[in-house]
Each structure stands twice: as C-alpha cells, then as structure tokens.
Design an enzyme around this catalytic site. Structure first.
Site, PDB file in Angstrom:
ATOM      1  N   LYS A 199       1.881  -7.778   4.856  1.00 22.91           N
ATOM      2  CA  LYS A 199       1.479  -6.603   4.086  1.00 22.91           C
ATOM      3  C   LYS A 199       2.528  -5.521   4.253  1.00 22.91           C
ATOM      4  O   LYS A 199       3.147  -5.414   5.302  1.00 22.91           O
ATOM      5  CB  LYS A 199       0.142  -6.070   4.620  1.00 22.91           C
ATOM      6  CG  LYS A 199      -0.555  -5.097   3.701  1.00 22.91           C
ATOM      7  CD  LYS A 199      -1.542  -5.824   2.826  1.00 22.91           C
ATOM      8  CE  LYS A 199      -2.408  -4.881   2.047  1.00 22.91           C
ATOM      9  NZ  LYS A 199      -3.589  -5.573   1.501  1.00 22.91           N
ATOM     10  N   ARG A 241       0.849  -1.194   0.000  1.00 18.92           N
ATOM     11  CA  ARG A 241       0.000   0.000   0.000  1.00 18.92           C
ATOM     12  C   ARG A 241       0.876   1.232   0.000  1.00 18.92           C
ATOM     13  O   ARG A 241       1.834   1.318   0.763  1.00 18.92           O
ATOM     14  CB  ARG A 241      -0.901  -0.031   1.238  1.00 18.92           C
ATOM     15  CG  ARG A 241      -1.764   1.186   1.403  1.00 18.92           C
ATOM     16  CD  ARG A 241      -2.897   0.930   2.368  1.00 18.92           C
ATOM     17  NE  ARG A 241      -3.823  -0.077   1.840  1.00 18.92           N
ATOM     18  CZ  ARG A 241      -5.087  -0.199   2.243  1.00 18.92           C
ATOM     19  NH1 ARG A 241      -5.580   0.584   3.164  1.00 18.92           N
ATOM     20  NH2 ARG A 241      -5.865  -1.139   1.726  1.00 18.92           N
TER      21      ARG A 241
HETATM   22  N1  PHE Z   1      -3.810  -6.196  -2.235  1.00 16.59           N
HETATM   23  C1  PHE Z   1      -4.871  -7.082  -2.562  1.00 16.59           C
HETATM   24  C2  PHE Z   1      -5.422  -7.702  -1.288  1.00 16.59           C
HETATM   25  O1  PHE Z   1      -5.332  -7.184  -0.228  1.00 16.59           O
HETATM   26  C3  PHE Z   1      -4.475  -8.115  -3.590  1.00 16.59           C
HETATM   27  C4  PHE Z   1      -3.191  -8.848  -3.334  1.00 16.59           C
HETATM   28  C5  PHE Z   1      -3.171  -9.944  -2.526  1.00 16.59           C
HETATM   29  C6  PHE Z   1      -2.023  -8.466  -3.905  1.00 16.59           C
HETATM   30  C7  PHE Z   1      -2.014 -10.660  -2.308  1.00 16.59           C
HETATM   31  C8  PHE Z   1      -0.865  -9.161  -3.687  1.00 16.59           C
HETATM   32  C9  PHE Z   1      -0.857 -10.254  -2.900  1.00 16.59           C
HETATM   33  O2  PHE Z   1      -6.041  -8.729  -1.304  1.00 16.59           O
END
Ligand code: PHE
Length: 358
Positions: free
Chosen positions: A84, A48
C-alpha cells in the site's frame, strides 16, 4: 522538520518486507510505499492521499494498510501480495502542486519495476490513476478510455452490499436490506455508491461526513444526515464505517446502538481488543478486509486476470458466501469473526503456491 520519530519503533513492530520512503521537497509531502508480503504474488494496493497530523501517522497507516492487503488477497484467493502507498500531503495543496507530486510519485512506482502495483484508495480517483499512467504502467483503476477498469469504488460498494446482506441474514434472519436502517459514515467515492445501492434496496439510510459540502450534496438527494460526532449514538440496524480507519475503540463501541458493523473502511478497529468488544456487546462484525475486497477483486480481476464483468460480479457475490462461512467458523470455534477471518487468511497464505489461478 521532525515528526518521524516513531519511524524505528513502527518498523521494528511490523511484520512486512520493506518500505520505500521519499520526502517530496517541492511540496513537503512524505511518500511511503509499504511492501508487506510478496508471498502470494506482486504486492498490490491502492494509493492513499491524505493529510496527517504528523508524517509518522502516515507511515503507520501505510504499514497497517499494507498488512490488511496481504490478508485481503489471501481470503479472496487472488494471486497478489500485500502492499500500500500513502502520500502524507500538506493541507490545501493546489491542483498543479498536487499533480506534480503525483507525477513524481508515479516515477517512484515506475522505478520499482513492477515489484509494486497500485490503484485508487481514499483520497485518489481514476483521474489520478490516469495521471500516474503518464509516468508508469504499474497502475490499475485508470479510466476506461485509457484501457483500465475505471474507478474501483462501485465494485467495492457492490461487494459491501452483498456482504451486508449476508450480515442481515445472520443477524436478522433474512438476506435482505429492505426496511433496515443503515448509518453510513463517510460519503466519499464508496460511501455515495453504497448509499445508492441501499436506497434501491429500500433500506433506510442515514449519512454523515466531516466534509460539510459533500454531506450537503448527499442531503440534497433526500438522505437523512447526522452530525459526525453523533454518528455512534445513532440507533440503527447496521453501522457502516466508510471513511478513515481506527474509528471503533472502547469509547465509541460502548456508544453504538446497532446490531451489525459492516462497511468499506480499511482497519476500522482501533486496536486488537475491539473485535472482542463488539462481540461482547452482541454486535456482529464483518471483517473489513473481507467485506471491502470488491474493489481489489474487480481491478485485478478485470485488468490482469481477464475476468468479465459478470465473472467479477459472481466473485463480489462470493464475498457474501465467504462472510457466511466466517460467521459459521467463528461460532464453531468460539472466536470473533475477525479472528476467524485472520485464521482463513493465514491458512491461505500458508498453502503452497503451485496450482493456483493466475
Ligand atoms: N484501495 C482499495 C482497497 O484497499 C481498492 C484497491 C485494491 C485498489 C487493490 C487498488 C489495488 O481494497
């Protein structure tokens, strides 16, 4: 500079494994890579890119988003763990400076040697993933030209679409969106794709976004728009939060005039009591980490599990089936759908790891 004084309390309250933190001196950005759980596989989650009021707001977002990824992978039974990254950027960074920041971030991901895999999220695109790939291979969602699956947004949107149909069936008795009014909050990469799918299904779409320019572009395609602040008062069948998290709290939930909340945003509920608040108002809530799993399923499915497009679409359709069983469980156990989804995630997390795909 201050702004990280909540660092200690935030980490003390967190259930995850560890966080990689980096202050990027050339830009003043903070980078947080939150590794929540490696239990089911390599921690994998998007990056993000956002401007926060304070750096510790970025850390808090990273911690919550990483935990949501753990639940997301568990409910869809993909062999991945929760992680994340958040880049808490200064406002108005110009292109070259932003690129430099992303490249340095790519070096950090690379230094983690495959203990974290990333991809796009709010504020980043496939183009950014291509840039990251100049520094590291631990990236999904890069362009097809470079051998990736491309942007995750169309897949996330398709998963939301199937999920909304399951919600419509539960709330209105028919598994179709034709004639239903849907308010889409946020016309970023997922929001615009979702709007297209909804229009094709003959739903009545109303959209909003804090970004006037983006909203004007959507308005030009014939979509009705509302002011960002007025979005919670808009009468509709389905309210679809597709932007930042934390938008539904006691105050906004009291204003909602919809029957269903189902959208792409991660962590749209501000706190632990908000799922109950929605239920008390008779509003059906599709747990975010279930309905928005389409992007995650597609990226990892196509790039790492060699699923075909058709197989991915079947799995996206499966989001609808999973939601139906979550709604049934919620009813049977007299709990909110959010709690039912949490229980499902916890059960899948507790399963022994042998004999799983991947
Ligand atoms: N960012 C998105 C999510 O939260 C999609 C995503 C998932 C991107 C996993 C990369 C890895 O689900």
């Amino acid at each position: 500079m201050n702004g990280l004084d909540r660092f200690g309390p935030l980490l003390e309250a967190w259930s995850g494994e560890h966080v990689v933190v980096r202050y990027d001196a050339p830009t003043g950005a903070w980078i947080f890579i939150a590794i929540h759980s490696s239990r089911r596989g390599v921690p994998t989650g998007g990056t993000r890119y956002r401007v926060y009021a304070r750096p510790d707001d970025g850390l808090e977002d990273a911690l919550k988003l990483a935990a949501a990824m753990t639940r997301k992978w568990a409910v869809v039974e993909m062999p991945r763990g929760g992680g994340k990254a958040v880049i808490a950027a200064p406002p108005d960074l110009e292109r070259a400076a932003r690129d430099g920041l992303l490249l340095r971030y790519g070096e950090i991901v690379d230094s983690m040697r495959g203990s974290f895999y990333t991809g796009p999220d709010l504020g980043t695109t496939s183009v950014d993933m291509d840039l990251l790939r100049r520094r590291t291979g631990y990236v999904s969602g890069h362009s097809k030209a470079l051998g990736g699956a491309g942007d995750s947004a169309p897949f996330t949107a398709l998963g939301i679409f199937f999920g909304m149909r399951a919600c419509a069936e539960h709330a209105f008795g028919a598994d179709k969106l034709a004639g239903l009014s849907v308010v889409v909050q946020g016309v970023g990469s997922v929001g615009v794709q979702l709007i297209e799918l909804l229009k094709r299904a003959s739903a009545i779409v109303v959209a909003t976004d804090a970004d006037r320019e983006k909203l004007a572009q959507v308005e030009a395609t014939g979509v009705e728009i509302v002011e960002p602040d007025a979005v919670y008062d808009q009468e509709c069948d389905i309210f679809a939060p597709c932007a930042i998290g934390g938008v539904l709290d006691a105050a906004t939930i009291a204003r909602l005039r919809c029957r269903v909340v189902a959208g792409a945003a991660n962590n749209p509920l501000a706190g632990p009591d908000d799922a109950k608040r929605l239920a008390d108002r008779g509003i059906l809530y599709a747990p975010d980490f279930v309905i928005n799993a389409g992007g995650a399923i597609a990226l990892v499915g196509m790039e790492h599990m060699s699923l075909s497009r058709m197989q991915v679409e079947d799995r996206l359709r499966g989001i609808g089936a999973t939601l139906r069983s979550i709604f049934a469980r919620a009813k049977a156990e007299s709990i909110t759908p959010e709690e039912a989804a949490n229980r499902l995630a916890a059960e899948n997390l507790a399963k022994p790891l042998e004999g799983r795909e991947g």
